[in-house]
Design a protein around this motif. Sequence first.
Motif, PDB file in Angstrom:
ATOM      1  N   LEU A 150      61.400  55.919  28.107  1.00 48.97           N
ATOM      2  CA  LEU A 150      60.362  55.360  27.485  1.00 48.97           C
ATOM      3  C   LEU A 150      59.278  56.405  27.138  1.00 48.97           C
ATOM      4  O   LEU A 150      58.995  56.068  26.070  1.00 48.97           O
ATOM      5  CB  LEU A 150      59.768  54.454  28.694  1.00 48.97           C
ATOM      6  N   CYS A 151      59.298  57.409  27.788  1.00 46.11           N
ATOM      7  CA  CYS A 151      58.492  58.420  27.105  1.00 46.11           C
ATOM      8  C   CYS A 151      59.145  59.137  25.695  1.00 46.11           C
ATOM      9  O   CYS A 151      58.369  59.160  24.921  1.00 46.11           O
ATOM     10  CB  CYS A 151      58.610  59.635  28.073  1.00 46.11           C
ATOM     11  N   ARG A 152      60.249  58.848  25.598  1.00 45.68           N
ATOM     12  CA  ARG A 152      61.061  59.162  24.248  1.00 45.68           C
ATOM     13  C   ARG A 152      60.522  58.239  23.350  1.00 45.68           C
ATOM     14  O   ARG A 152      60.399  58.518  22.171  1.00 45.68           O
ATOM     15  CB  ARG A 152      62.437  59.564  24.397  1.00 45.68           C
ATOM     16  N   ALA A 153      60.640  57.203  23.691  1.00 45.85           N
ATOM     17  CA  ALA A 153      60.587  55.982  22.801  1.00 45.85           C
ATOM     18  C   ALA A 153      58.897  55.901  22.204  1.00 45.85           C
ATOM     19  O   ALA A 153      58.788  55.727  20.963  1.00 45.85           O
ATOM     20  CB  ALA A 153      60.759  54.701  23.484  1.00 45.85           C
ATOM     21  N   LEU A 154      58.084  56.260  23.355  1.00 51.70           N
ATOM     22  CA  LEU A 154      56.662  56.370  23.017  1.00 51.70           C
ATOM     23  C   LEU A 154      56.109  57.800  22.394  1.00 51.70           C
ATOM     24  O   LEU A 154      54.942  57.842  21.982  1.00 51.70           O
ATOM     25  CB  LEU A 154      55.880  55.860  24.205  1.00 51.70           C
ATOM     26  N   GLY A 155      56.818  58.842  22.212  1.00 47.96           N
ATOM     27  CA  GLY A 155      56.339  60.005  21.876  1.00 47.96           C
ATOM     28  C   GLY A 155      55.577  60.693  22.753  1.00 47.96           C
ATOM     29  O   GLY A 155      55.024  61.722  22.394  1.00 47.96           O
ATOM     30  N   VAL A 156      55.792  60.375  24.263  1.00 47.43           N
ATOM     31  CA  VAL A 156      55.094  61.510  25.122  1.00 47.43           C
ATOM     32  C   VAL A 156      55.892  62.631  25.163  1.00 47.43           C
ATOM     33  O   VAL A 156      57.001  62.676  25.280  1.00 47.43           O
ATOM     34  CB  VAL A 156      55.162  60.560  26.532  1.00 47.43           C
ATOM     35  N   PRO A 157      55.132  63.803  25.308  1.00 52.23           N
ATOM     36  CA  PRO A 157      55.782  64.993  25.499  1.00 52.23           C
ATOM     37  C   PRO A 157      56.683  65.153  26.787  1.00 52.23           C
ATOM     38  O   PRO A 157      56.117  64.697  27.601  1.00 52.23           O
ATOM     39  CB  PRO A 157      54.704  66.121  25.100  1.00 52.23           C
ATOM     40  N   ASP A 158      57.608  66.125  26.688  1.00 56.18           N
ATOM     41  CA  ASP A 158      58.300  66.309  28.044  1.00 56.18           C
ATOM     42  C   ASP A 158      57.565  66.773  29.077  1.00 56.18           C
ATOM     43  O   ASP A 158      57.733  66.473  30.221  1.00 56.18           O
ATOM     44  CB  ASP A 158      59.486  67.063  27.927  1.00 56.18           C
ATOM     45  N   ASP A 159      56.507  67.639  28.942  1.00 58.55           N
ATOM     46  CA  ASP A 159      55.811  68.186  29.892  1.00 58.55           C
ATOM     47  C   ASP A 159      54.836  67.259  30.707  1.00 58.55           C
ATOM     48  O   ASP A 159      54.140  67.527  31.594  1.00 58.55           O
ATOM     49  CB  ASP A 159      55.066  69.443  29.756  1.00 58.55           C
ATOM     50  N   LEU A 160      54.609  66.040  29.879  1.00 56.89           N
ATOM     51  CA  LEU A 160      53.836  65.009  30.630  1.00 56.89           C
ATOM     52  C   LEU A 160      54.390  63.772  31.098  1.00 56.89           C
ATOM     53  O   LEU A 160      53.893  62.823  31.768  1.00 56.89           O
ATOM     54  CB  LEU A 160      52.827  64.599  29.593  1.00 56.89           C
ATOM     55  N   ARG A 161      55.970  63.686  31.034  1.00 53.08           N
ATOM     56  CA  ARG A 161      56.660  62.708  31.402  1.00 53.08           C
ATOM     57  C   ARG A 161      56.523  62.249  33.003  1.00 53.08           C
ATOM     58  O   ARG A 161      56.525  61.039  33.347  1.00 53.08           O
ATOM     59  CB  ARG A 161      58.146  62.622  31.175  1.00 53.08           C
ATOM     60  N   ASP A 162      56.388  63.321  33.931  1.00 47.63           N
ATOM     61  CA  ASP A 162      56.328  63.093  35.303  1.00 47.63           C
ATOM     62  C   ASP A 162      54.703  62.250  35.456  1.00 47.63           C
ATOM     63  O   ASP A 162      54.831  61.464  36.393  1.00 47.63           O
ATOM     64  CB  ASP A 162      56.318  64.401  36.285  1.00 47.63           C
ATOM     65  N   TYR A 163      53.737  62.775  34.758  1.00 47.53           N
ATOM     66  CA  TYR A 163      52.639  61.900  34.983  1.00 47.53           C
ATOM     67  C   TYR A 163      52.801  60.634  34.401  1.00 47.53           C
ATOM     68  O   TYR A 163      52.203  59.636  35.000  1.00 47.53           O
ATOM     69  CB  TYR A 163      51.339  62.565  33.994  1.00 47.53           C
ATOM     70  N   PHE A 164      53.558  60.245  33.278  1.00 47.77           N
ATOM     71  CA  PHE A 164      53.607  58.793  32.975  1.00 47.77           C
ATOM     72  C   PHE A 164      54.636  58.061  34.187  1.00 47.77           C
ATOM     73  O   PHE A 164      54.084  57.068  34.324  1.00 47.77           O
ATOM     74  CB  PHE A 164      54.634  59.086  31.682  1.00 47.77           C
ATOM     75  N   MET A 165      55.356  58.953  34.821  1.00 53.09           N
ATOM     76  CA  MET A 165      56.537  58.325  35.739  1.00 53.09           C
ATOM     77  C   MET A 165      55.331  57.682  36.915  1.00 53.09           C
ATOM     78  O   MET A 165      55.448  56.585  37.298  1.00 53.09           O
ATOM     79  CB  MET A 165      57.439  58.842  36.135  1.00 53.09           C
TER      80      MET A 165
END
Length: 404
Positions: A150-165
Amino acid sequence: MTETISMTSDLDSAAFADGRAFGTLRRMRADEPCVRTPFSGARPAWNLVRHADVVAALRQPNRYSSAAGGTTLQDQTPQEISYNRSMLHVDPPEHTRLREQFQAAFRPDALLALGPAIDDLAHDVLDAIWSREEVDVVQELAAPMVAYSLCRALGVPDDLRDYFMRLSALMLADTVPDPAAVDYQRLRLPPALVRSFGGSPSRAMMRLLGVRSAERNWLIPRRSGDGPPAGAIEDLLVILATAGTGMTQNCIVMGLRYLAERWDFFSANRAHLLDDMRPLVEEVIRIACPLYHVRRTVAEDHELHGRLLRQGDKVLLWLYSGNMDDAVFDDPDDFRADRRPNPHLSFGRGGPHYCLGAALARMEVAGVLRAVLERATSVRALAPPTMLRSNFVRETSLLPMRIG
């Protein structure tokens, strides 16, 4: 024949936990396709359990309304109903207007370019648990897979994806009934992010995505007065955190469960299955059916199967029951990796509320199953799955496995 029958214990959460409810739904499909039953802690509801009836109701918002009473079994006050105007809880034309603001990003053709990245993510999360003696595939494989995709689909940078989760997990937990009680330090969120949203995970998600500042992704209005309002974006983020993570996560876990139960078959037929993953993916999604039902409210008096449904009555559309209807599916209790056709109801099947993220969910499920089939020599469950005690969400909360 009475309008209401006493089978509360056979459709409440406990009955789904111990399996009694599945026999009840089977009997209802055969003999009582439209019957009104009581439920603990809520008003009685009509139950539609046949595939054809559920599809018809999903496609008739003028007769079965999402806006009039909400979409869950629990009853809401008029104030709560008027306050909640997310896409899930409104009817056309308001629903159509909101959906059009976001649906372009989730079209299959728009997501096509993500395919290789989704497959790479599947191998990455598989690498992280590869050949470990025991791993909970719910939290250690499926959860990061869906969050990172979902981060890839939304354009969230990899270094923020754990925060997203982590934020998605908070939003999934009913968007935190008491925000003041949340231990944000334990979640290891950036202090600046915590200060910016005052206790609301969905507002934190908006901040994380940068929807109010930089033009970085499809959520951002492109010019003054253009694009969805902040409230609509916040509502969408709640939907993404629940359906886009929790529901897809359960489909992946169910797929791994069936791989483990039938590994000899899958191992022997892996070349054929890898040649065309679509039938396998659709069967996993049919069996998984992450929502047992959705709720609607009768918008106009009408008869169905000899019963009078009156305006204001509550109706449960049993998606899971429709997926098990033997009038549509041969031997529906059997898992068939080559089942065709497969008109399952897990994504809503037509109508205005068809799952916005269905194409992305299919890609994620396919990515994980493909990675396992390509690499694994053994897939084994180490204990029976622990299921959430619910008659609404069909969710696996724990499944220890060994994949290697």
